[in-house]
Design a protein around this motif. Structure first.
Motif, PDB file in Angstrom:
ATOM      1  N   ILE A  65       0.722  -1.093   0.044  1.00 18.41           N
ATOM      2  CA  ILE A  65       0.048  -0.018  -0.003  1.00 18.41           C
ATOM      3  C   ILE A  65       0.917   1.213   0.089  1.00 18.41           C
ATOM      4  N   VAL A  66       0.586   2.040  -0.725  1.00 14.40           N
ATOM      5  CA  VAL A  66       0.952   3.560  -0.901  1.00 14.40           C
ATOM      6  C   VAL A  66       0.146   4.518  -0.435  1.00 14.40           C
ATOM      7  N   LEU A  67       0.667   5.350   0.484  1.00 12.15           N
ATOM      8  CA  LEU A  67      -0.198   6.646   1.051  1.00 12.15           C
ATOM      9  C   LEU A  67       0.709   7.939   0.973  1.00 12.15           C
ATOM     10  N   TRP A  68      -0.133   8.736   0.382  1.00 12.49           N
ATOM     11  CA  TRP A  68       0.487  10.040   0.137  1.00 12.49           C
ATOM     12  C   TRP A  68      -0.079  11.141   0.907  1.00 12.49           C
ATOM     13  N   PHE A  69       0.298  11.869   1.779  1.00 12.68           N
ATOM     14  CA  PHE A  69      -0.374  12.844   2.736  1.00 12.68           C
ATOM     15  C   PHE A  69       0.092  14.213   2.077  1.00 12.68           C
ATOM     16  N   GLN A  70      -0.615  15.032   1.548  1.00  9.79           N
ATOM     17  CA  GLN A  70       0.075  16.315   0.776  1.00  9.79           C
ATOM     18  C   GLN A  70       0.017  17.289   2.079  1.00  9.79           C
ATOM     19  N   GLY A  71       1.335  18.044   2.219  1.00 10.52           N
ATOM     20  CA  GLY A  71       1.389  18.859   3.243  1.00 10.52           C
ATOM     21  C   GLY A  71       0.562  20.196   3.028  1.00 10.52           C
ATOM     22  N   PRO A  72       0.006  20.904   4.018  1.00 19.46           N
ATOM     23  CA  PRO A  72       0.380  20.712   5.191  1.00 19.46           C
ATOM     24  C   PRO A  72      -0.631  19.729   6.121  1.00 19.46           C
ATOM     25  N   HIS A  73      -1.375  18.979   5.529  1.00 18.92           N
ATOM     26  CA  HIS A  73      -2.224  17.967   6.141  1.00 18.92           C
ATOM     27  C   HIS A  73      -1.444  16.803   6.019  1.00 18.92           C
ATOM     28  N   SER A  74      -0.601  16.693   7.206  1.00 22.52           N
ATOM     29  CA  SER A  74       0.083  15.344   7.384  1.00 22.52           C
ATOM     30  C   SER A  74       0.738  15.646   8.797  1.00 22.52           C
ATOM     31  N   TYR A  75       1.257  14.563   9.072  1.00 24.21           N
ATOM     32  CA  TYR A  75       1.757  14.206  10.661  1.00 24.21           C
ATOM     33  C   TYR A  75       2.728  15.440  10.927  1.00 24.21           C
ATOM     34  N   THR A  76       3.691  15.481  10.009  1.00 27.89           N
ATOM     35  CA  THR A  76       4.941  16.508   9.841  1.00 27.89           C
ATOM     36  C   THR A  76       4.533  17.722   9.384  1.00 27.89           C
ATOM     37  N   GLY A  77       3.550  18.147   8.931  1.00 23.47           N
ATOM     38  CA  GLY A  77       3.249  19.385   8.271  1.00 23.47           C
ATOM     39  C   GLY A  77       3.849  19.402   6.662  1.00 23.47           C
ATOM     40  N   GLU A  78       4.643  18.426   6.317  1.00 27.97           N
ATOM     41  CA  GLU A  78       5.221  18.395   4.905  1.00 27.97           C
ATOM     42  C   GLU A  78       4.588  17.422   4.408  1.00 27.97           C
ATOM     43  N   ASP A  79       4.732  17.316   2.881  1.00 25.88           N
ATOM     44  CA  ASP A  79       4.549  15.953   2.338  1.00 25.88           C
ATOM     45  C   ASP A  79       5.135  14.965   3.020  1.00 25.88           C
ATOM     46  N   VAL A  80       3.985  13.827   2.870  1.00 26.83           N
ATOM     47  CA  VAL A  80       4.623  12.702   3.704  1.00 26.83           C
ATOM     48  C   VAL A  80       4.155  11.509   2.586  1.00 26.83           C
ATOM     49  N   LEU A  81       5.054  10.675   2.542  1.00 28.72           N
ATOM     50  CA  LEU A  81       4.989   9.284   1.637  1.00 28.72           C
ATOM     51  C   LEU A  81       4.861   8.105   2.590  1.00 28.72           C
ATOM     52  N   GLU A  82       4.159   7.046   2.543  1.00 24.61           N
ATOM     53  CA  GLU A  82       4.455   5.925   3.271  1.00 24.61           C
ATOM     54  C   GLU A  82       4.205   4.654   2.473  1.00 24.61           C
ATOM     55  N   LEU A  83       5.317   3.708   2.562  1.00 24.31           N
ATOM     56  CA  LEU A  83       5.103   2.564   1.604  1.00 24.31           C
ATOM     57  C   LEU A  83       4.903   1.267   2.876  1.00 24.31           C
ATOM     58  N   GLN A  84       3.732   0.711   2.698  1.00 24.26           N
ATOM     59  CA  GLN A  84       3.503  -0.314   3.664  1.00 24.26           C
ATOM     60  C   GLN A  84       3.568  -1.680   3.027  1.00 24.26           C
ATOM     61  N   GLY A  85       4.613  -2.136   3.161  1.00 21.03           N
ATOM     62  CA  GLY A  85       4.726  -3.655   2.875  1.00 21.03           C
ATOM     63  C   GLY A  85       4.778  -4.734   3.668  1.00 21.03           C
ATOM     64  N   HIS A  86       5.498  -6.012   3.309  1.00 22.78           N
ATOM     65  CA  HIS A  86       5.595  -6.867   4.604  1.00 22.78           C
ATOM     66  C   HIS A  86       6.715  -6.455   5.557  1.00 22.78           C
ATOM     67  N   GLY A  87       6.574  -7.137   6.727  1.00 22.92           N
ATOM     68  CA  GLY A  87       7.524  -6.550   7.895  1.00 22.92           C
ATOM     69  C   GLY A  87       8.878  -7.414   8.009  1.00 22.92           C
ATOM     70  N   GLY A  88       9.203  -7.939   6.784  1.00 31.80           N
ATOM     71  CA  GLY A  88      10.637  -8.697   7.082  1.00 31.80           C
ATOM     72  C   GLY A  88      11.886  -7.585   7.227  1.00 31.80           C
ATOM     73  N   PRO A  89      12.528  -7.757   8.073  1.00 33.37           N
ATOM     74  CA  PRO A  89      13.925  -6.764   8.194  1.00 33.37           C
ATOM     75  C   PRO A  89      14.478  -6.604   6.633  1.00 33.37           C
ATOM     76  N   VAL A  90      14.835  -7.630   6.112  1.00 36.00           N
ATOM     77  CA  VAL A  90      15.556  -7.692   5.054  1.00 36.00           C
ATOM     78  C   VAL A  90      14.839  -6.853   3.861  1.00 36.00           C
TER      79      VAL A  90
END
Length: 459
Positions: A65-90
């Motif tokens: 899943i890809v989520l894009w939060f356009q600033g200032p409507h985000s946690y940091t107030g900047e543009d924020v991009l989150e890539l949600q994949g499988h949780g293996g360390p490698v």
């Protein structure tokens, strides 16, 4: 303050394996990074897109899943991009490396600990007390601590501080206006009810401090050290308090060679219970390992918030018990726990004298354990209230105490009528500075660096 405005990226989920892992990036403009990672794809702000995560040569890393939060409507107030994949360390390291490579031409770098939350603070998405509550919520060791951290994160603590600051500013305005127009010759303190206003501010500050001090207990807890001769029942008491067999119990003296720690909670307060090696004279110790264990026992005693000195109620106090007690540090709350009342015939009870509290119980039979729990709560200063608490930090309590001191000085100047209005105004100003430091209105760069350096990377 000088701030590096370069875009940043990091793994935002905890180390280890999990079903989901998140790589987060934040910056003023992330359109170039999005284009490099997902050529030809248009992302809609605040909407999830299921996309492949690929290397620069097109080979597949993962899908998610890809989520894009356009600033200032985000946690940091900047543009924020989150890539949600499988949780293996490698796979997460491969994905982070790909993000850093794709953003290299835009100055993208690895985030420092706490840098996402620091940017949220600098961009006015959170004040400093709320930013600290983020870390406290992550680190909460009890349900009560988590609830109180959520209270602070929601802004309840900050709002209480803002209300105090506004009241101080209002009184300062009246005082300084009078200083600016001395020719009016009015009795300022009487006509404006300055003393009454100051008294109300002090009362409100005391209320906030009480809630913050209680909340600080939820965050810090107490270090409780069990001390006594070998085979007096320290490990049995640890097990009774913990409600589980966390320490080995045998009739053989000196079973515990090193400290055994267990964190429990009473009324939501975390207590770090530390079982230590039994203390006896060095020449009586069976071997070098036991002697080292005794040395470590005294090291733990030196750091204790509460000392539980266990004694055998069946045999009574001995000279060795007196020698142990004589070596305790001054000023540390002491509870003498008379164990094994199932053998001595004593009833469970609590007695107090000038030096210590005496509690009679049986760790083996779990008799009188509630008396000890209640005494630990009393020592901690815990009071059961129906009000929500703020998960305050020591710096918050220091600032509140300092503000109270300045308000007390202001009250002393107010007692001199209008003869010390300039000093009255200055003490109000200093109180305002202390209160504002809690939310970050007045904060030095080194304080911010210290606070955010304690966060985990990715937060």
């Amino acid at each position: 303050m000088p701030v590096d405005a370069a875009p940043i990226a990091a793994i935002a989920t905890a180390p280890g394996r999990g079903g989901i892992g998140v790589v987060r990036a934040s910056g003023k403009q992330l359109a170039g990074l999005i284009g490099a990672l997902f050529p030809g794809v248009t992302l809609k702000p605040r909407h999830a897109s299921y996309l492949p995560f690929t290397q620069a040569d097109g080979s597949l890393i993962d899908q998610g899943i890809v989520l894009w939060f356009q600033g200032p409507h985000s946690y940091t107030g900047e543009d924020v991009l989150e890539l949600q994949g499988h949780g293996g360390p490698v796979v997460l390291q491969m994905l982070l490396q790909r993000v850093l490579e794709a953003g290299a031409e835009f100055g993208l770098r690895l985030a420092e600990p706490g840098e996402f939350t620091r940017r949220a603070y600098l961009n006015d998405k959170l004040d400093l007390a709320q930013a600290e509550a983020v870390a406290d919520l992550i680190d909460a060791s009890t349900e009560a601590a988590a609830k109180s951290a959520s209270q602070s994160l929601s802004g309840a603590f900050s709002q209480a501080i803002h209300t105090l600051v506004e009241q101080v500013i209002h009184l300062r305005m009246l005082v300084e206006a009078t200083l600016d127009f001395p020719e009016e010759e009015i009795d300022f303190l009487e006509k404006s009810d300055a003393r009454g206003q100051l008294s109300a501010i002090i009362g409100a500050l005391e209320h906030v401090f009480a809630q913050a001090a209680q909340g600080a207990l939820l965050r810090e807890g107490l270090n409780v050290v069990l001390v006594g001769q070998p085979n007096v029942g320290k490990s049995s008491l640890l097990n009774a308090l913990a409600g589980a067999d966390v320490a080995i119990v045998t009739p053989i003296a000196g079973t515990t060679r090193d400290k055994v720690s267990e964190t429990i909670q009473i009324e939501g307060i975390p207590l770090n219970i530390i079982d230590t090696a039994g203390i006896r004279r060095p020449e009586e110790a069976s071997d070098q390992v036991e002697r080292i264990g005794i040395e470590r026992t005294w090291a733990e005693v030196a750091k204790a918030d509460v000392i539980l000195h266990l004694l055998d109620a069946d045999h009574g106090p001995t000279r060795a018990d007196d020698d142990i007690a004589a070596a305790f540090p001054q000023g540390v709350p002491l509870v003498r726990v008379w164990n094994k009342i199932d053998l001595s015939g004593h009833k469970p009870a609590v007695d107090q004298d000038a030096a210590a509290t005496h509690i009679y119980l049986s760790a083996h039979e779990h008799i009188g354990i509630d008396l000890l729990r209640a005494e630990l709560l009393r020592i901690a200063g815990w009071q059961q209230t129906g009000e929500s608490l703020y998960l305050a930090r020591e710096r918050h309590l220091i600032a509140l105490r300092s503000a109270r001191k300045h308000l007390d000085h202001a009250a002393a100047h107010a007692a001199q009528n209008d003869q010390s209005l300039d000093l009255f105004a200055e003490e109000l100003r200093l109180a305002q500075v202390q209160l504002s430091s809690i939310t970050g209105a007045f904060s030095a760069d080194d304080l911010l660096g210290e606070i955010f350096s304690r966060f985990c990377i990715g937060k």
